[in-house]
Design a protein around this motif. Structure first.
Motif, PDB file in Angstrom:
ATOM      1  N   GLU A 180      13.052  67.970  40.042  1.00  0.00           N
ATOM      2  CA  GLU A 180      14.372  67.236  39.406  1.00  0.00           C
ATOM      3  C   GLU A 180      15.336  68.330  39.270  1.00  0.00           C
ATOM      4  O   GLU A 180      15.210  69.489  39.335  1.00  0.00           O
ATOM      5  CB  GLU A 180      13.523  66.857  37.967  1.00  0.00           C
ATOM      6  N   ILE A 181      16.457  67.540  38.804  1.00  0.00           N
ATOM      7  CA  ILE A 181      17.670  68.372  38.512  1.00  0.00           C
ATOM      8  C   ILE A 181      18.076  68.066  36.995  1.00  0.00           C
ATOM      9  O   ILE A 181      17.969  66.749  36.601  1.00  0.00           O
ATOM     10  CB  ILE A 181      18.905  67.939  39.506  1.00  0.00           C
ATOM     11  N   GLU A 182      18.448  69.180  36.490  1.00  0.00           N
ATOM     12  CA  GLU A 182      19.004  69.130  35.085  1.00  0.00           C
ATOM     13  C   GLU A 182      20.270  69.962  34.927  1.00  0.00           C
ATOM     14  O   GLU A 182      20.332  71.051  35.693  1.00  0.00           O
ATOM     15  CB  GLU A 182      18.022  69.711  33.932  1.00  0.00           C
ATOM     16  N   ARG A 183      21.318  69.755  34.251  1.00  0.00           N
ATOM     17  CA  ARG A 183      22.636  70.172  34.162  1.00  0.00           C
ATOM     18  C   ARG A 183      22.217  71.378  32.863  1.00  0.00           C
ATOM     19  O   ARG A 183      21.455  70.911  31.959  1.00  0.00           O
ATOM     20  CB  ARG A 183      23.708  69.543  33.644  1.00  0.00           C
ATOM     21  N   VAL A 184      22.545  72.275  32.990  1.00  0.00           N
ATOM     22  CA  VAL A 184      22.500  73.637  31.854  1.00  0.00           C
ATOM     23  C   VAL A 184      22.931  73.273  30.549  1.00  0.00           C
ATOM     24  O   VAL A 184      22.539  73.744  29.611  1.00  0.00           O
ATOM     25  CB  VAL A 184      22.884  74.924  32.488  1.00  0.00           C
ATOM     26  N   TYR A 185      24.022  72.262  30.801  1.00  0.00           N
ATOM     27  CA  TYR A 185      24.873  71.957  29.539  1.00  0.00           C
ATOM     28  C   TYR A 185      24.014  70.874  28.581  1.00  0.00           C
ATOM     29  O   TYR A 185      24.292  70.746  27.267  1.00  0.00           O
ATOM     30  CB  TYR A 185      26.115  71.483  29.823  1.00  0.00           C
ATOM     31  N   ASP A 186      22.918  70.071  29.476  1.00  0.00           N
ATOM     32  CA  ASP A 186      22.397  69.023  28.923  1.00  0.00           C
ATOM     33  C   ASP A 186      21.005  69.306  28.174  1.00  0.00           C
ATOM     34  O   ASP A 186      20.607  68.892  27.166  1.00  0.00           O
ATOM     35  CB  ASP A 186      22.147  67.846  29.852  1.00  0.00           C
ATOM     36  N   HIS A 187      20.177  70.277  28.952  1.00  0.00           N
ATOM     37  CA  HIS A 187      18.981  70.619  28.290  1.00  0.00           C
ATOM     38  C   HIS A 187      18.595  71.886  28.239  1.00  0.00           C
ATOM     39  O   HIS A 187      17.969  72.584  29.206  1.00  0.00           O
ATOM     40  CB  HIS A 187      17.959  69.778  29.418  1.00  0.00           C
ATOM     41  N   PRO A 188      19.157  72.438  27.028  1.00  0.00           N
ATOM     42  CA  PRO A 188      18.660  73.829  26.983  1.00  0.00           C
ATOM     43  C   PRO A 188      17.492  74.263  26.791  1.00  0.00           C
ATOM     44  O   PRO A 188      17.242  75.569  26.666  1.00  0.00           O
ATOM     45  CB  PRO A 188      19.865  74.305  25.768  1.00  0.00           C
ATOM     46  N   LEU A 225      15.448  72.231  38.905  1.00  0.00           N
ATOM     47  CA  LEU A 225      16.537  72.815  39.427  1.00  0.00           C
ATOM     48  C   LEU A 225      17.616  72.917  38.369  1.00  0.00           C
ATOM     49  O   LEU A 225      18.206  71.659  37.950  1.00  0.00           O
ATOM     50  CB  LEU A 225      16.985  72.227  40.733  1.00  0.00           C
ATOM     51  N   LEU A 226      18.128  73.924  37.878  1.00  0.00           N
ATOM     52  CA  LEU A 226      19.345  73.998  36.758  1.00  0.00           C
ATOM     53  C   LEU A 226      20.390  74.300  37.581  1.00  0.00           C
ATOM     54  O   LEU A 226      20.523  75.072  38.205  1.00  0.00           O
ATOM     55  CB  LEU A 226      18.765  74.975  35.714  1.00  0.00           C
ATOM     56  N   THR A 227      21.288  73.312  37.167  1.00  0.00           N
ATOM     57  CA  THR A 227      22.912  73.778  37.571  1.00  0.00           C
ATOM     58  C   THR A 227      23.941  73.413  36.710  1.00  0.00           C
ATOM     59  O   THR A 227      23.766  72.637  35.727  1.00  0.00           O
ATOM     60  CB  THR A 227      23.070  72.817  38.903  1.00  0.00           C
ATOM     61  N   ALA A 228      25.043  74.165  36.896  1.00  0.00           N
ATOM     62  CA  ALA A 228      26.281  73.726  35.872  1.00  0.00           C
ATOM     63  C   ALA A 228      27.066  72.739  36.506  1.00  0.00           C
ATOM     64  O   ALA A 228      27.906  72.274  35.573  1.00  0.00           O
ATOM     65  CB  ALA A 228      26.982  75.137  35.654  1.00  0.00           C
ATOM     66  N   HIS A 238      26.552  65.098  44.142  1.00  0.00           N
ATOM     67  CA  HIS A 238      27.497  65.576  45.543  1.00  0.00           C
ATOM     68  C   HIS A 238      27.426  66.965  45.258  1.00  0.00           C
ATOM     69  O   HIS A 238      28.576  67.674  45.585  1.00  0.00           O
ATOM     70  CB  HIS A 238      28.788  64.987  45.369  1.00  0.00           C
ATOM     71  N   SER A 239      26.283  67.508  45.218  1.00  0.00           N
ATOM     72  CA  SER A 239      26.194  69.116  44.892  1.00  0.00           C
ATOM     73  C   SER A 239      25.285  69.786  45.639  1.00  0.00           C
ATOM     74  O   SER A 239      24.376  68.951  46.264  1.00  0.00           O
ATOM     75  CB  SER A 239      26.002  69.512  43.372  1.00  0.00           C
ATOM     76  N   HIS A 240      25.262  70.922  45.770  1.00  0.00           N
ATOM     77  CA  HIS A 240      24.094  71.737  46.445  1.00  0.00           C
ATOM     78  C   HIS A 240      22.612  71.473  45.892  1.00  0.00           C
ATOM     79  O   HIS A 240      21.711  71.516  46.394  1.00  0.00           O
ATOM     80  CB  HIS A 240      24.416  73.278  46.496  1.00  0.00           C
ATOM     81  N   ALA A 241      22.488  71.061  44.426  1.00  0.00           N
ATOM     82  CA  ALA A 241      21.670  70.705  43.736  1.00  0.00           C
ATOM     83  C   ALA A 241      20.838  69.538  44.279  1.00  0.00           C
ATOM     84  O   ALA A 241      19.664  69.673  44.698  1.00  0.00           O
ATOM     85  CB  ALA A 241      21.652  70.876  42.022  1.00  0.00           C
ATOM     86  N   ALA A 242      21.407  68.576  44.535  1.00  0.00           N
ATOM     87  CA  ALA A 242      21.082  67.306  45.296  1.00  0.00           C
ATOM     88  C   ALA A 242      20.482  67.648  46.621  1.00  0.00           C
ATOM     89  O   ALA A 242      19.404  67.294  46.988  1.00  0.00           O
ATOM     90  CB  ALA A 242      21.964  66.382  45.343  1.00  0.00           C
ATOM     91  N   LEU A 266      19.516  70.386  47.855  1.00  0.00           N
ATOM     92  CA  LEU A 266      18.513  71.467  47.661  1.00  0.00           C
ATOM     93  C   LEU A 266      17.067  70.537  47.176  1.00  0.00           C
ATOM     94  O   LEU A 266      15.894  70.802  47.602  1.00  0.00           O
ATOM     95  CB  LEU A 266      18.624  72.516  46.584  1.00  0.00           C
ATOM     96  N   ARG A 267      17.335  69.765  46.165  1.00  0.00           N
ATOM     97  CA  ARG A 267      16.054  68.748  45.751  1.00  0.00           C
ATOM     98  C   ARG A 267      15.543  68.122  47.025  1.00  0.00           C
ATOM     99  O   ARG A 267      14.379  68.226  47.135  1.00  0.00           O
ATOM    100  CB  ARG A 267      16.590  67.715  44.634  1.00  0.00           C
TER     101      ARG A 267
END
Length: 121
Positions: A7-15, A98-101, A107-111, A113-114
Motif C-alpha cells: 500500500e501507499i501512504e503520504r507521510v503528511y497523512d499518517h504519521p 510505501l511512504l512518500t511525500a 502519478h508518482s514513482h510510489a504507484a 513501485l507498488r
C-alpha cells in the motif's frame, strides 16, 4: 520473500506506527517535516527514481507513461533488483507500506513501485 500487501501512504497523512513494514521511498527528505515526525522502519532511497529521472519528470502528468517506462528500467537494473530484494526481505511476510511525500500519488514513482512489487511477489 512474499509480502501480504503493498500500500501507499503520504507521510503528511499518517504519521503513526501502524501494522506492516513501513518504508520511506523518496530520495529527498520531505519539506517541513522533522526526522521524528512520522514513523518508518526503513528509508530506501535507492528505490526512488534517479535524480536525473526525477528532475526530467518533474511531475508532469503528460509524461507519466514515459516516466513509468524509464523508472521500471531502473528497477529492473541490477542495483534496482538488489534494492527491491532487500526491502522484500526486511518486510518478509508482513504488509508493506510505501511512504512518500508526493501530492499526486497515482502519478508518482510510489504507484509504479507498488505495482512492480505486487508483480514480483
Amino acid at each position: 520473500m512474499p509480502v501480504k500487501t503493498v500500500e501507499i501512504e503520504r507521510v503528511y497523512d499518517h504519521p503513526g506506527a501502524e501494522a506492516g513494514f513501513r518504508v520511506f521511498v523518496d530520495r529527498l527528505w520531505p519539506r517541513g517535516l522533522r526526522k521524528d515526525s512520522f514513523y518508518y522502519d526503513d528509508w530506501a532511497k535507492e528505490l526512488a527514481p534517479s535524480t536525473e529521472l526525477r528532475r526530467w519528470y518533474s511531475h508532469d502528468v503528460a509524461e507519466f507513461g514515459e516516466f513509468r517506462s524509464r523508472y521500471l528500467a531502473e528497477l529492473e537494473s541490477p542495483d534496482g533488483r538488489s534494492a527491491v530484494e532487500r526491502v522484500l526481505e526486511l518486510a518478509h511476510d508482513r504488509p508493506l507500506v510505501l511512504l512518500t511525500a508526493t501530492k499526486d500519488v497515482e502519478h508518482s514513482h510510489a504507484a509504479v513501485l507498488r505495482q512492480f512489487l505486487r508483480d514480483v511477489t
